[in-house]
Write an enzyme that holds these catalytic residues in place. Structure first.
Site: not given
Ligand code: NAP
Length: 311
Positions: A134-135, A131
């Site tokens: 997200c990261d 992701c």
């Protein structure tokens, strides 16, 4: 006895919930432990009609939950562990409860496919990610690798160029599967680099990812590529394990439905990624879910006056 149980609290589940709730079916949504689904991993949705300036996936998910609840949908944080569709009423079991229902809408979505190479599991959260939204932030001014050649790989790779110094796409063929528009953007982005005809054979490092081993599938030559992170976008696997043997599926475990979202079992419908190997968009998930809910409503109406054993 419920009218409709919706299994899954992502885009499809919540869209079905809105339609079923507005049809006065008082739907119960078993949304699992981590509701929201794939959409919550998306930074900005720019192709969902009605949001010309884009909307974050998480915000859209929260709005959809509020929307469903406003019309009386009951959202329950329980995970379904088994089903029995062999007789009426349909049975849906969670760790805590057994639900009986006239209809079921399966909307359990899909999960990212894994590379299954040494180091992948070990370095999740330490450089391996599925992701970018997200990261990506953790890779500011670092070098990252993206594995895959489809829309997701290129879309997410382009997103990563906002943070990383370089984004190297490792693809197993010599051309991308991604759509031409994304390809054009990727090839003209100077941070994007490409390694063709290659597969990742292992991921190595001490406390975090430091390098990956590659094998060229045409020459069999092995090489090492230094990198701080590996983002894997090689497709998705439908979350249909608990339905195996209960509804018909294809060879990739995608649930088979007709154009009215009906499975082979009367009263059981499917919507979203579980029945869609091609489009997998928020809008198409919501669309199939609306159809499933309207069909469930029709089916419930057709049962009027019917009595069930034990009721
Ligand atoms: P996908 O289209 O199935 O692409 C998967 C990619 O991973 C392919 O390039 C495939 O290689 C590669 N791959 C598969 N298994 C692999 C393995 N074991 N090792 C190495 N590489 C592997 O999946 P997706 O990109 O997630 O897209 C899924 C659907 O969502 C598509 O319909 C797509 O259009 C849609 N989508 C759209 C957008 C958008 O419109 N912005 C964004 C994301 C997703 P091959 O090419 O050799 O098969």
């Amino acid at each position: 006895m419920e009218n409709v149980i919706i299994i899954g609290g992502g885009t499809a589940g919540l869209a079905a919930a809105v339609y079923a709730a507005r049809a006065q079916l008082e739907p119960v949504i078993l949304k699992g432990d981590t509701p929201g689904g794939q959409i919550t991993l998306t930074d900005a949705l720019e192709n969902y009609p009605g949001f010309p300036d884009g909307i974050s996936g998480f915000e859209l998910f929260q709005t959809m939950e509020r929307h469903a609840e406003r019309f009386g949908a009951k959202l329950v944080a329980e995970t379904v562990v088994s089903v029995d569709f062999s007789k009426e009423p349909l049975l849906v079991n969670t760790h805590d409860n057994m639900y009986k229902s006239k209809t079921v809408i399966i909307a359990t979505g899909s999960d990212p496919r894994k590379l299954k190479v040494p180091g992948e599991k070990e370095f999740i959260g330490k450089g391996v990610s599925y992701c970018a939204t997200c990261d990506g932030f953790f890779f500011k001014d670092k070098n990252v690798v993206v594995v895959g050649g489809g829309d997701s790989a290129i879309d997410e790779g382009l997103f990563l160029t906002r943070f990383a110094s370089t984004v190297t796409v490792v693809h197993r063929r010599d051309r991308l599967r991604a759509n031409p528009f994304l390809q054009k953007r990727a090839f003209s982005n100077e941070k994007m680099k490409f390694v063709w005809d290659s597969v990742v054979t292992r991921i190595d490092g001490e406390n975090g990812v430091e390098n990956i081993k590659l094998r060229n599938v045409k020459t069999d030559k092995e090489s090492t590529l230094e990198t701080d992170g590996v983002f894997i976008f090689i497709g998705h696997i439908p979350n249909t394990g608990i339905f195996k043997g209960h509804v018909d599926m294809d060879e990739n475990n995608i649930i088979l439905t007709d154009r009215r979202q009906r499975t082979n079992i009367e009263g059981v419908f499917a919507a979203g990624d579980v029945q869609d190997p091609i489009y997998r968009q928020a809008i198409t998930s919501a669309g199939t879910a609306a159809i499933a809910a309207m069909e469930a409503e029709k089916y419930v109406a057709s049962l009027e006056g019917k009595s069930y054993p034990g009721k």
